[in-house]
Motif scaffolding. Structure first.
Motif, PDB file in Angstrom:
ATOM      1  N   LEU A 120      -2.953  -5.055 -21.972  1.00 39.46           N
ATOM      2  CA  LEU A 120      -2.986  -6.195 -21.168  1.00 39.46           C
ATOM      3  C   LEU A 120      -2.298  -6.829 -20.300  1.00 39.46           C
ATOM      4  CD1 LEU A 120      -5.269  -8.717 -23.479  1.00 39.46           C
ATOM      5  CD2 LEU A 120      -6.256  -6.948 -21.974  1.00 39.46           C
ATOM      6  N   LYS A 121      -0.898  -7.078 -20.288  1.00 37.38           N
ATOM      7  CA  LYS A 121       0.250  -6.706 -20.083  1.00 37.38           C
ATOM      8  C   LYS A 121       0.158  -5.753 -19.075  1.00 37.38           C
ATOM      9  CE  LYS A 121       5.588  -6.784 -20.059  1.00 37.38           C
ATOM     10  NZ  LYS A 121       6.170  -6.908 -21.079  1.00 37.38           N
ATOM     11  N   TYR A 122       0.644  -4.365 -19.637  1.00 38.39           N
ATOM     12  CA  TYR A 122       0.252  -2.871 -18.853  1.00 38.39           C
ATOM     13  C   TYR A 122      -1.483  -3.332 -17.441  1.00 38.39           C
ATOM     14  CZ  TYR A 122       3.610  -1.076 -21.435  1.00 38.39           C
ATOM     15  OH  TYR A 122       5.359  -0.110 -22.699  1.00 38.39           O
ATOM     16  N   LEU A 123      -2.020  -3.637 -17.907  1.00 40.08           N
ATOM     17  CA  LEU A 123      -3.655  -3.564 -16.970  1.00 40.08           C
ATOM     18  C   LEU A 123      -3.055  -4.984 -16.149  1.00 40.08           C
ATOM     19  CD1 LEU A 123      -6.367  -3.829 -19.372  1.00 40.08           C
ATOM     20  CD2 LEU A 123      -5.556  -1.778 -18.093  1.00 40.08           C
ATOM     21  N   GLY A 124      -2.553  -6.449 -16.288  1.00 41.34           N
ATOM     22  CA  GLY A 124      -2.341  -6.618 -15.280  1.00 41.34           C
ATOM     23  C   GLY A 124      -1.524  -6.767 -14.402  1.00 41.34           C
ATOM     24  N   ILE A 125      -0.894  -5.913 -14.673  1.00 46.55           N
ATOM     25  CA  ILE A 125       0.358  -5.624 -13.334  1.00 46.55           C
ATOM     26  C   ILE A 125      -0.096  -4.782 -13.303  1.00 46.55           C
ATOM     27  CG2 ILE A 125       2.935  -4.097 -13.390  1.00 46.55           C
ATOM     28  CD1 ILE A 125       4.252  -5.917 -16.320  1.00 46.55           C
ATOM     29  N   LEU A 126      -0.836  -3.080 -13.333  1.00 41.34           N
ATOM     30  CA  LEU A 126      -1.405  -2.329 -12.654  1.00 41.34           C
ATOM     31  C   LEU A 126      -2.219  -3.062 -11.523  1.00 41.34           C
ATOM     32  CD1 LEU A 126      -1.633   0.670 -15.412  1.00 41.34           C
ATOM     33  CD2 LEU A 126       0.252   0.617 -13.535  1.00 41.34           C
ATOM     34  N   LEU A 127      -3.044  -3.981 -12.160  1.00 37.14           N
ATOM     35  CA  LEU A 127      -4.670  -4.262 -11.328  1.00 37.14           C
ATOM     36  C   LEU A 127      -3.324  -4.966 -10.382  1.00 37.14           C
ATOM     37  CD1 LEU A 127      -6.955  -5.367 -13.757  1.00 37.14           C
ATOM     38  CD2 LEU A 127      -7.048  -3.797 -12.608  1.00 37.14           C
ATOM     39  N   VAL A 128      -2.870  -5.831 -10.300  1.00 38.96           N
ATOM     40  CA  VAL A 128      -1.535  -6.803  -9.251  1.00 38.96           C
ATOM     41  C   VAL A 128      -0.600  -5.683  -8.403  1.00 38.96           C
ATOM     42  CG1 VAL A 128       0.122  -7.702  -9.519  1.00 38.96           C
ATOM     43  CG2 VAL A 128      -1.251  -8.907 -10.826  1.00 38.96           C
ATOM     44  N   VAL A 129      -0.458  -4.292  -8.666  1.00 43.63           N
ATOM     45  CA  VAL A 129      -0.684  -2.823  -7.544  1.00 43.63           C
ATOM     46  C   VAL A 129      -1.282  -3.338  -6.604  1.00 43.63           C
ATOM     47  CG1 VAL A 129       0.670  -1.631  -7.669  1.00 43.63           C
ATOM     48  CG2 VAL A 129       1.650  -2.986  -9.149  1.00 43.63           C
ATOM     49  N   TRP A 130      -2.908  -2.468  -7.733  1.00 40.89           N
ATOM     50  CA  TRP A 130      -3.413  -1.930  -6.716  1.00 40.89           C
ATOM     51  C   TRP A 130      -4.164  -2.950  -5.666  1.00 40.89           C
ATOM     52  CZ3 TRP A 130      -9.282  -3.554  -8.473  1.00 40.89           C
ATOM     53  CH2 TRP A 130     -10.118  -2.529  -7.884  1.00 40.89           C
ATOM     54  N   PHE A 131      -4.254  -4.524  -5.959  1.00 44.62           N
ATOM     55  CA  PHE A 131      -4.591  -5.210  -5.781  1.00 44.62           C
ATOM     56  C   PHE A 131      -3.936  -5.866  -4.766  1.00 44.62           C
ATOM     57  CE2 PHE A 131      -4.284  -9.691  -4.386  1.00 44.62           C
ATOM     58  CZ  PHE A 131      -6.187  -9.995  -3.628  1.00 44.62           C
ATOM     59  N   VAL A 132      -2.312  -5.300  -4.818  1.00 45.94           N
ATOM     60  CA  VAL A 132      -1.835  -5.811  -3.350  1.00 45.94           C
ATOM     61  C   VAL A 132      -1.809  -4.459  -2.084  1.00 45.94           C
ATOM     62  CG1 VAL A 132       0.542  -5.941  -2.499  1.00 45.94           C
ATOM     63  CG2 VAL A 132      -0.332  -7.309  -4.774  1.00 45.94           C
ATOM     64  N   VAL A 133      -2.066  -2.914  -2.927  1.00 48.48           N
ATOM     65  CA  VAL A 133      -1.799  -2.342  -1.473  1.00 48.48           C
ATOM     66  C   VAL A 133      -3.011  -2.305  -1.289  1.00 48.48           C
ATOM     67  CG1 VAL A 133      -1.687   0.245  -1.896  1.00 48.48           C
ATOM     68  CG2 VAL A 133      -0.604  -0.641  -3.345  1.00 48.48           C
ATOM     69  N   SER A 134      -4.525  -2.565  -2.147  1.00 46.06           N
ATOM     70  CA  SER A 134      -5.886  -2.233  -1.902  1.00 46.06           C
ATOM     71  C   SER A 134      -6.003  -3.407  -0.790  1.00 46.06           C
ATOM     72  CB  SER A 134      -6.945  -2.044  -2.066  1.00 46.06           C
ATOM     73  OG  SER A 134      -7.055  -2.822  -2.992  1.00 46.06           O
ATOM     74  N   TYR A 135      -6.140  -4.522  -0.887  1.00 50.10           N
ATOM     75  CA  TYR A 135      -6.318  -5.634  -0.247  1.00 50.10           C
ATOM     76  C   TYR A 135      -5.497  -5.867   0.556  1.00 50.10           C
ATOM     77  CZ  TYR A 135      -8.468  -9.765   1.031  1.00 50.10           C
ATOM     78  OH  TYR A 135      -8.906 -10.877   1.032  1.00 50.10           O
ATOM     79  N   GLY A 136      -3.863  -5.813  -0.394  1.00 47.21           N
ATOM     80  CA  GLY A 136      -2.799  -6.370   1.084  1.00 47.21           C
ATOM     81  C   GLY A 136      -2.302  -5.454   2.012  1.00 47.21           C
ATOM     82  N   CYS A 137      -1.872  -4.327   1.812  1.00 49.14           N
ATOM     83  CA  CYS A 137      -1.660  -3.202   2.933  1.00 49.14           C
ATOM     84  C   CYS A 137      -2.948  -3.046   3.590  1.00 49.14           C
ATOM     85  CB  CYS A 137      -1.087  -2.457   2.681  1.00 49.14           C
ATOM     86  SG  CYS A 137       0.112  -2.499   1.368  1.00 49.14           S
ATOM     87  N   GLY A 138      -3.963  -3.401   3.406  1.00 49.08           N
ATOM     88  CA  GLY A 138      -5.384  -2.199   4.228  1.00 49.08           C
ATOM     89  C   GLY A 138      -5.611  -3.584   4.662  1.00 49.08           C
ATOM     90  N   ILE A 139      -5.604  -5.023   4.804  1.00 46.74           N
ATOM     91  CA  ILE A 139      -6.663  -5.928   5.366  1.00 46.74           C
ATOM     92  C   ILE A 139      -5.025  -7.104   5.383  1.00 46.74           C
ATOM     93  CG2 ILE A 139      -7.831  -7.912   5.651  1.00 46.74           C
ATOM     94  CD1 ILE A 139      -9.201  -6.109   2.962  1.00 46.74           C
ATOM     95  N   LEU A 140      -4.547  -8.011   4.365  1.00 51.58           N
ATOM     96  CA  LEU A 140      -3.678  -8.414   5.329  1.00 51.58           C
ATOM     97  C   LEU A 140      -2.366  -8.323   5.988  1.00 51.58           C
ATOM     98  CD1 LEU A 140      -3.827 -11.174   1.196  1.00 51.58           C
ATOM     99  CD2 LEU A 140      -5.185 -11.093   3.769  1.00 51.58           C
ATOM    100  N   PHE A 141      -1.520  -7.195   5.652  1.00 49.27           N
ATOM    101  CA  PHE A 141      -0.700  -6.994   5.936  1.00 49.27           C
ATOM    102  C   PHE A 141      -0.820  -5.521   7.057  1.00 49.27           C
ATOM    103  CE2 PHE A 141       1.065  -7.773   1.983  1.00 49.27           C
ATOM    104  CZ  PHE A 141       0.891  -9.676   2.369  1.00 49.27           C
ATOM    105  N   ALA A 142      -2.086  -5.507   7.594  1.00 48.45           N
ATOM    106  CA  ALA A 142      -2.494  -4.624   8.222  1.00 48.45           C
ATOM    107  C   ALA A 142      -2.176  -4.835   9.318  1.00 48.45           C
ATOM    108  CB  ALA A 142      -4.177  -4.224   8.339  1.00 48.45           C
ATOM    109  N   ASP A 143      -1.481  -5.259   9.867  1.00 52.35           N
ATOM    110  CA  ASP A 143      -1.247  -5.680  11.795  1.00 52.35           C
ATOM    111  C   ASP A 143       0.329  -5.592  11.343  1.00 52.35           C
ATOM    112  OD1 ASP A 143      -3.613  -6.053  12.734  1.00 52.35           O
ATOM    113  OD2 ASP A 143      -3.675  -8.447  12.776  1.00 52.35           O
ATOM    114  N   ALA A 144       1.307  -5.635  10.540  1.00 58.06           N
ATOM    115  CA  ALA A 144       2.248  -5.344   9.906  1.00 58.06           C
ATOM    116  C   ALA A 144       2.766  -4.583  10.346  1.00 58.06           C
ATOM    117  CB  ALA A 144       3.389  -6.723   9.708  1.00 58.06           C
ATOM    118  N   LEU A 145       1.688  -3.743   9.184  1.00 55.43           N
ATOM    119  CA  LEU A 145       2.504  -2.224   8.347  1.00 55.43           C
ATOM    120  C   LEU A 145       1.939  -1.518  10.278  1.00 55.43           C
ATOM    121  CD1 LEU A 145       0.830  -1.807   5.279  1.00 55.43           C
ATOM    122  CD2 LEU A 145       3.312  -1.949   6.287  1.00 55.43           C
ATOM    123  N   ASN A 146       0.548  -1.647  10.995  1.00 47.83           N
ATOM    124  CA  ASN A 146       0.290  -0.991  12.172  1.00 47.83           C
ATOM    125  C   ASN A 146       1.685  -0.489  13.315  1.00 47.83           C
ATOM    126  OD1 ASN A 146      -2.278  -0.379  11.008  1.00 47.83           O
ATOM    127  ND2 ASN A 146      -3.171  -2.065  12.373  1.00 47.83           N
TER     128      ASN A 146
END
Length: 84
Positions: free
Chosen positions: A13-39
């Motif tokens: 469960l620890k591994y799953l939690g960490i990997l899901l957080v990474v996935w969420f940050v990359v997909s939602y964070g980098c794709g939506i929240l931080f998109a303007d800065a990353l662009n």
């Protein structure tokens, strides 16, 4: 459930939690929240935020699958629940 299997499940469960957080940050964070800065950066001729939203999140997700398989194989051997 024995103490050994409880520890195995907690680590899983620890591994799953960490990997899901990474996935969420990359997909939602980098794709939506931080998109303007990353662009402000370009990758392959496309703004980086756009690239993450369209392709990067998928690549990261596939890499996370391989990381999970590696970690679980290692965990299985450590707790002697592997199939070999």
């Amino acid at each position: 459930m024995s103490k050994n299997l409880e520890n195995y499940w907690k680590r899983n469960l620890k591994y799953l939690g960490i990997l899901l957080v990474v996935w969420f940050v990359v997909s939602y964070g980098c794709g939506i929240l931080f998109a303007d800065a990353l662009n402000s950066f370009m990758l392959g001729g496309f703004p980086l935020g756009f690239w993450f939203a369209q392709q990067g999140a998928i690549y990261v997700f596939v890499v996370l699958i391989f990381i999970y398989v590696y970690l679980m194989n290692k965990l299985d051997k450590e707790f002697d629940v592997d199939e070999e």
